[in-house]
Design an enzyme around this catalytic site. Sequence first.
Site, PDB file in Angstrom:
ATOM      1  N   PRO A 209       5.590  -1.974  -8.245  1.00 10.91           N
ATOM      2  CA  PRO A 209       6.595  -1.463  -9.203  1.00 10.91           C
ATOM      3  C   PRO A 209       7.400  -0.323  -8.600  1.00 10.91           C
ATOM      4  O   PRO A 209       6.860   0.551  -7.911  1.00 10.91           O
ATOM      5  CB  PRO A 209       5.738  -0.982 -10.387  1.00 10.91           C
ATOM      6  N   LYS A 213      13.209  -4.218  -6.816  1.00 15.55           N
ATOM      7  CA  LYS A 213      13.412  -5.673  -6.910  1.00 15.55           C
ATOM      8  C   LYS A 213      14.590  -5.996  -7.827  1.00 15.55           C
ATOM      9  O   LYS A 213      15.481  -6.767  -7.450  1.00 15.55           O
ATOM     10  CB  LYS A 213      12.135  -6.339  -7.417  1.00 15.55           C
ATOM     11  N   GLU A 430     -11.193  24.999  -5.516  1.00 14.72           N
ATOM     12  CA  GLU A 430     -10.046  24.492  -4.763  1.00 14.72           C
ATOM     13  C   GLU A 430     -10.072  24.982  -3.320  1.00 14.72           C
ATOM     14  O   GLU A 430      -9.716  24.229  -2.400  1.00 14.72           O
ATOM     15  CB  GLU A 430      -8.739  24.904  -5.453  1.00 14.72           C
ATOM     16  N   ASP A 505     -13.972  14.507  -8.738  1.00 17.51           N
ATOM     17  CA  ASP A 505     -14.220  14.392  -7.298  1.00 17.51           C
ATOM     18  C   ASP A 505     -15.397  13.462  -7.030  1.00 17.51           C
ATOM     19  O   ASP A 505     -15.351  12.623  -6.116  1.00 17.51           O
ATOM     20  CB  ASP A 505     -14.505  15.775  -6.701  1.00 17.51           C
TER      21      ASP A 505
END
Length: 630
Positions: A209, A213, A430, A505
């Site tokens: 997608p 096209k 993080e 995770d």
Amino acid sequence: MVSKQPPKKRALQTLVIWSVIIIAVYIIILQVVNRGVQAVDIPYSIFLQELRNKNIYEVTITERSIKGKLRSSISFEAKQDFSEFTTLIPFEDPKLAEELVQYGVRVVAKQKSSWGNILISIVPWLLLIGVWIFFIRQMQSGQNRAMGFGRSRAKIMLENKPSVTFDDVAGVEEAKQELTEVIEFLKEPRKFTRLGGRIPKGVLLLGPPGTGKTLMARAVAGEAQVPFISISGSNFVEMFVGVGASRVRDLFDQAKRNSPCIIFVDEIDAVGRLRGAGLGGGHDEREQTLNQLLVEMDGFEVNEGVILMAATNRPDILDPALLRPGRFDRVVVLDRPDVRGRLGILKVHTRKKPLAKDVDKQVLARGTPGFSGADLANMVNEAALLAARRNKKVITMQEFEDAKDKILMGVERKSLLISDDEKSLTAFHECGHVLVAKSLPGMDPIHKVTIIPRGMALGLTQALPIDERRTYSKTYCENQLAFMLGGRAAEKVVLGDLSTGAGNDIEKATKLARKMVCEWGMSEKLGPLTYGEKQEEIFLGREIGMHRDYSEDTARDIDDEVKKLVEIAERRAVAIVKKNIKKLKALAVALLEKEILDSKEIDKILGVRTNQKTVTKKKKNNEKRKQKGN
């Protein structure tokens, strides 16, 4: 193609119809009100009798007709108590006027009825007849529409073709070349037929997608000097049996009348699914439509000069009979663009937008791996909206970076209240990802890390690859597992506790480890085998589940190998965090202070040179050694 009335004409017709209905109702009400008291026709002798009895107080004379009102009601023959009457004067009575005056009757004289009065009495009936005829015609037109379900709803573009051309399509040069050849075939068929070639029957556009096209089909319509007929695959399927096949026949009949031409069917998988997949094995409407489409494309009748173009992002569920040569001779793949393709797409979408001098399209193209053409168009549009929101006259590089972060990581949720403890936990989590990624070889460079909530996440670490990857080694997958578990390792080492923040995770790591074992043969114990056959129930949707084609002992071994890979990755991540605990804390302090750290700031804190510079230096050194060796 079903014709539709213009909105203005349809609104005017509705207004006229309702006006006629309202007028008719109004006149009918007036007639009913005026006839609320019925006047009874009596003989002239009874009239004279009531006149001499002083029971008449008003008469209206129109030539030889008299209409009057009685003071008190009377009965006559079978007609009970009435107070109004009518009568005719049978002969000239010169004494009538004197008698009326003598008995104190109020006399009103009227002329003979005019044409206006006659029309007023006739118009209500004419209006009723007109409204009845209108509803009869509406019912007939409704029947015509019901019979017209079998007509194709395709849109034919003869002269007013879309303004999109191949210049507006970038990143798919091979596809453009294939389709340019098809268009030239329609324009100059002799150029190809003189060598024995035949015109292709169909062209199938495949791709994920957003890869362009439908845009490519619009560009073909803009480039071709032939009629272009477009329709969606879902327009063939209706609630009535046989409608889909009828519409396919009508579609190709229109194409033959306008030959040479191009038919474009968007989302052909709506009707082109594999046959025989219905539950119970029944023959359904969709299969009948597909059968008719197969016959029209390559059956007994030859459709010269008609090319069928179709687009889908699910080629795996299409019927094999639809994909064979002679039906879809060309299969054009539109994949996600590479760096050069993304650069071309960015040039197309930014050529009509005011850009600042600091905007570097090359940097944007390199920083958006995996983006489709639709994603890049969305990023450019988001950047323009951000610049307008900030009251800027041009779009700067900052707007493009913010728009890219918004698409990749989600919208910032600065209004979300987070406690200091939770913010500190998120920062260490993080920074654990960042530290592991920086410590392992071959990992994608970290682009940005943030503890500002975005989307559903409280913090995000974004890694962008330098090169386009097509295949992944076992070492890279193992390093990726350690990177995914870096946040959990940091929580365990620094805080001595675990949280739910690592849930996503762990889910990703488990999926990756299971693919390594079951699909990619990366387990030494289980060997190069595939475990778990994918189900092929098209009616229920492909890949809805896995068929267990292995024993219980093998299933136990698979679980052990998956667990082993994840646990080894976690131990590696914990070891890296323990070894670089000072760098982790320094990163966490800086992240808590700034909330966002980019790659340069991360390298400065960790004391690491930028990966790109290191790579370029290594390449130069290798080239010098090769030259000396030669």
